[in-house]
Design a protein around this motif. Structure first.
Motif, PDB file in Angstrom:
ATOM      1  N   ARG A  23      -1.404  -5.312  -4.737  1.00 14.46           N
ATOM      2  CA  ARG A  23      -2.272  -4.807  -3.679  1.00 14.46           C
ATOM      3  C   ARG A  23      -3.671  -5.422  -3.788  1.00 14.46           C
ATOM      4  NH1 ARG A  23      -3.445   1.483  -3.207  1.00 14.46           N
ATOM      5  NH2 ARG A  23      -5.578   1.027  -2.731  1.00 14.46           N
ATOM      6  N   ALA A  24      -4.193  -5.483  -5.005  1.00 16.64           N
ATOM      7  CA  ALA A  24      -5.523  -6.054  -5.218  1.00 16.64           C
ATOM      8  C   ALA A  24      -5.544  -7.543  -4.878  1.00 16.64           C
ATOM      9  CB  ALA A  24      -5.965  -5.835  -6.663  1.00 16.64           C
ATOM     10  N   GLN A  25      -4.462  -8.255  -5.186  1.00 12.95           N
ATOM     11  CA  GLN A  25      -4.399  -9.686  -4.846  1.00 12.95           C
ATOM     12  C   GLN A  25      -4.536  -9.904  -3.343  1.00 12.95           C
ATOM     13  OE1 GLN A  25      -0.739 -11.143  -6.642  1.00 12.95           O
ATOM     14  NE2 GLN A  25      -1.961 -12.418  -8.005  1.00 12.95           N
ATOM     15  N   LYS A  26      -3.952  -9.008  -2.567  1.00 11.73           N
ATOM     16  CA  LYS A  26      -4.037  -9.131  -1.111  1.00 11.73           C
ATOM     17  C   LYS A  26      -5.430  -8.787  -0.596  1.00 11.73           C
ATOM     18  CE  LYS A  26       0.083 -10.436  -0.822  1.00 11.73           C
ATOM     19  NZ  LYS A  26       0.274 -11.869  -0.714  1.00 11.73           N
ATOM     20  N   GLU A  27      -6.198  -8.024  -1.381  1.00 16.10           N
ATOM     21  CA  GLU A  27      -7.534  -7.615  -0.950  1.00 16.10           C
ATOM     22  C   GLU A  27      -8.625  -8.583  -1.403  1.00 16.10           C
ATOM     23  OE1 GLU A  27      -7.920  -3.585  -2.315  1.00 16.10           O
ATOM     24  OE2 GLU A  27      -6.292  -2.895  -1.023  1.00 16.10           O
ATOM     25  N   GLY A  28      -8.297  -9.492  -2.322  1.00 15.16           N
ATOM     26  CA  GLY A  28      -9.269 -10.496  -2.735  1.00 15.16           C
ATOM     27  C   GLY A  28      -9.644 -10.421  -4.203  1.00 15.16           C
ATOM     28  N   VAL A  29     -10.453 -11.380  -4.620  1.00 19.48           N
ATOM     29  CA  VAL A  29     -10.826 -11.541  -6.026  1.00 19.48           C
ATOM     30  C   VAL A  29     -11.591 -10.325  -6.545  1.00 19.48           C
ATOM     31  CG1 VAL A  29     -12.108 -12.978  -7.665  1.00 19.48           C
ATOM     32  CG2 VAL A  29     -10.843 -14.048  -5.795  1.00 19.48           C
ATOM     33  N   LYS A  30     -12.509  -9.806  -5.748  1.00 22.19           N
ATOM     34  CA  LYS A  30     -13.297  -8.650  -6.183  1.00 22.19           C
ATOM     35  C   LYS A  30     -12.383  -7.460  -6.476  1.00 22.19           C
ATOM     36  CE  LYS A  30     -17.206  -5.738  -4.934  1.00 22.19           C
ATOM     37  NZ  LYS A  30     -18.271  -5.475  -3.969  1.00 22.19           N
ATOM     38  N   HIS A  45       0.837  -1.203   0.000  1.00 18.95           N
ATOM     39  CA  HIS A  45       0.000   0.000   0.000  1.00 18.95           C
ATOM     40  C   HIS A  45       0.875   1.258   0.000  1.00 18.95           C
ATOM     41  CE1 HIS A  45      -3.694   2.243   0.626  1.00 18.95           C
ATOM     42  NE2 HIS A  45      -3.044   2.972   1.512  1.00 18.95           N
ATOM     43  N   VAL A  46       1.909   1.267   0.826  1.00 22.62           N
ATOM     44  CA  VAL A  46       2.838   2.404   0.884  1.00 22.62           C
ATOM     45  C   VAL A  46       3.574   2.546  -0.455  1.00 22.62           C
ATOM     46  CG1 VAL A  46       4.981   3.239   1.950  1.00 22.62           C
ATOM     47  CG2 VAL A  46       3.135   2.351   3.380  1.00 22.62           C
ATOM     48  N   ALA A  47       4.039   1.437  -1.004  1.00 20.65           N
ATOM     49  CA  ALA A  47       4.758   1.471  -2.279  1.00 20.65           C
ATOM     50  C   ALA A  47       3.844   1.975  -3.394  1.00 20.65           C
ATOM     51  CB  ALA A  47       5.291   0.074  -2.616  1.00 20.65           C
ATOM     52  N   HIS A  48       2.593   1.524  -3.393  1.00 24.11           N
ATOM     53  CA  HIS A  48       1.624   1.976  -4.403  1.00 24.11           C
ATOM     54  C   HIS A  48       1.411   3.486  -4.286  1.00 24.11           C
ATOM     55  CE1 HIS A  48      -2.370   2.596  -6.240  1.00 24.11           C
ATOM     56  NE2 HIS A  48      -1.960   1.655  -7.087  1.00 24.11           N
ATOM     57  N   SER A  49       1.323   3.983  -3.070  1.00 25.46           N
ATOM     58  CA  SER A  49       1.155   5.422  -2.849  1.00 25.46           C
ATOM     59  C   SER A  49       2.342   6.204  -3.406  1.00 25.46           C
ATOM     60  CB  SER A  49       0.994   5.728  -1.365  1.00 25.46           C
ATOM     61  OG  SER A  49      -0.164   5.131  -0.868  1.00 25.46           O
ATOM     62  N   MET A  50       3.551   5.661  -3.246  1.00 23.98           N
ATOM     63  CA  MET A  50       4.747   6.327  -3.770  1.00 23.98           C
ATOM     64  C   MET A  50       4.747   6.349  -5.297  1.00 23.98           C
ATOM     65  SD  MET A  50       7.649   4.862  -1.274  1.00 23.98           S
ATOM     66  CE  MET A  50       7.905   5.558   0.343  1.00 23.98           C
ATOM     67  N   ALA A  51       4.380   5.227  -5.896  1.00 22.81           N
ATOM     68  CA  ALA A  51       4.308   5.175  -7.364  1.00 22.81           C
ATOM     69  C   ALA A  51       3.229   6.126  -7.873  1.00 22.81           C
ATOM     70  CB  ALA A  51       4.041   3.746  -7.830  1.00 22.81           C
ATOM     71  N   TRP A  52       2.106   6.188  -7.150  1.00 27.76           N
ATOM     72  CA  TRP A  52       1.019   7.100  -7.517  1.00 27.76           C
ATOM     73  C   TRP A  52       1.496   8.561  -7.473  1.00 27.76           C
ATOM     74  CZ3 TRP A  52      -3.616   6.767  -9.699  1.00 27.76           C
ATOM     75  CH2 TRP A  52      -4.456   7.868  -9.632  1.00 27.76           C
ATOM     76  N   GLU A  53       2.227   8.886  -6.414  1.00 20.04           N
ATOM     77  CA  GLU A  53       2.750  10.247  -6.270  1.00 20.04           C
ATOM     78  C   GLU A  53       3.719  10.570  -7.400  1.00 20.04           C
ATOM     79  OE1 GLU A  53       5.013  13.044  -2.945  1.00 20.04           O
ATOM     80  OE2 GLU A  53       4.373  11.024  -2.381  1.00 20.04           O
ATOM     81  N   ALA A  54       4.566   9.596  -7.761  1.00 16.22           N
ATOM     82  CA  ALA A  54       5.522   9.805  -8.857  1.00 16.22           C
ATOM     83  C   ALA A  54       4.790  10.072 -10.166  1.00 16.22           C
ATOM     84  CB  ALA A  54       6.435   8.590  -9.001  1.00 16.22           C
ATOM     85  N   ALA A  55       3.712   9.330 -10.420  1.00 16.59           N
ATOM     86  CA  ALA A  55       2.935   9.523 -11.657  1.00 16.59           C
ATOM     87  C   ALA A  55       2.177  10.853 -11.640  1.00 16.59           C
ATOM     88  CB  ALA A  55       1.973   8.368 -11.860  1.00 16.59           C
ATOM     89  N   GLN A  56       1.796  11.299 -10.451  1.00 17.26           N
ATOM     90  CA  GLN A  56       1.118  12.597 -10.345  1.00 17.26           C
ATOM     91  C   GLN A  56       2.101  13.744 -10.587  1.00 17.26           C
ATOM     92  OE1 GLN A  56      -2.335  13.130  -9.759  1.00 17.26           O
ATOM     93  NE2 GLN A  56      -2.213  10.983 -10.344  1.00 17.26           N
ATOM     94  N   ILE A  57       3.318  13.589 -10.085  1.00 14.91           N
ATOM     95  CA  ILE A  57       4.343  14.623 -10.266  1.00 14.91           C
ATOM     96  C   ILE A  57       4.736  14.716 -11.742  1.00 14.91           C
ATOM     97  CG2 ILE A  57       6.748  15.236  -9.762  1.00 14.91           C
ATOM     98  CD1 ILE A  57       6.243  13.911  -6.968  1.00 14.91           C
ATOM     99  N   ASN A  58       4.929  13.566 -12.374  1.00 14.64           N
ATOM    100  CA  ASN A  58       5.300  13.533 -13.786  1.00 14.64           C
ATOM    101  C   ASN A  58       4.453  12.483 -14.501  1.00 14.64           C
ATOM    102  OD1 ASN A  58       6.449  13.472 -16.304  1.00 14.64           O
ATOM    103  ND2 ASN A  58       8.502  12.924 -15.609  1.00 14.64           N
TER     104      ASN A  58
END
Length: 193
Positions: free
Chosen positions: A76-83, A46-59
């Motif tokens: 991240r989605a795999q850890k949260e389940g099939v849905k 979740h933290v890593a996804h947030s960092m990648a998201w921030e990087a994509a928002q910056i550039n």
């Protein structure tokens, strides 16, 4: 923490809002996060996804940030389940398309996009029905031919063993036994033990 992660954290402190540092830090967290137990692993992803998201928002034109957003969104989605996995499919495709748009020579993004098409084409009718009924999402259509085109594009950029395996599997699904056998031989000949 590792030396690499320490150095990236230090760089992020010295130069905050640097998209190149953020996507690399997200990648390092993903690499080391895979070794943890499920609960802790989910937090790290979740933290890593947030960092990648921030990087994509910056550039928004940083293809690596988009590639890692797709990868981390999937984990991240795999850890949260099939849905969550079903709901993440469109976002994953969007970020892979953006990664390829930003860097057409990103062979890893091409392979991941091929896997996306392959896995959707491989879904059974029961899995699709489950997605429509319980997740309230109609999964996008996959295609073995599109998957093969992506794998071949990746192979033309830089051949690598995992991609060759995907080409062989896709050729088998398309009932191209000779081509699958040829790829399997290439896999055997290129494999170093």
């Amino acid at each position: 923490m590792t030396d690499c992660e320490d150095k990236l954290i230090e760089l992020n402190t010295v130069s905050p809002q640097n998209d190149e540092v953020l996507w690399r830090l997200a990648r390092v967290k993903w690499v080391y996060g895979r070794g943890y137990q499920t609960n802790h692993q989910h937090k790290i992803f979740h933290v890593a996804h947030s960092m990648a998201w921030e990087a994509a928002q910056i550039n928004p034109n940083n293809g690596n940030a988009h590639r890692w957003l797709a990868i981390l969104g999937h984990y991240r989605a795999q850890k949260e389940g099939v849905k969550a996995c079903v709901l993440n499919m469109e976002a994953m495709k969007y970020h892979l398309d953006r990664a390829i748009e930003c860097n057409p020579d990103d062979n890893v993004a091409w392979t991941l996009l091929g896997q996306w098409y392959f896995e959707l084409a491989d879904m059974t009718r029961l899995q699709r029905r489950w997605s429509r009924t319980f997740a309230k999402v109609d999964p996008p259509a996959g295609s073995y031919k599109k998957a093969l085109a992506c794998f071949n594009k990746s192979d033309s950029i830089e051949p690598w063993i995992q991609n060759t395996m995907h080409i062989a599997k896709t050729q088998l699904r398309l009932r191209n036994k000779e081509e699958a056998l040829e790829m399997s031989r290439r896999l055997r000949d290129d494999t170093v033990i």
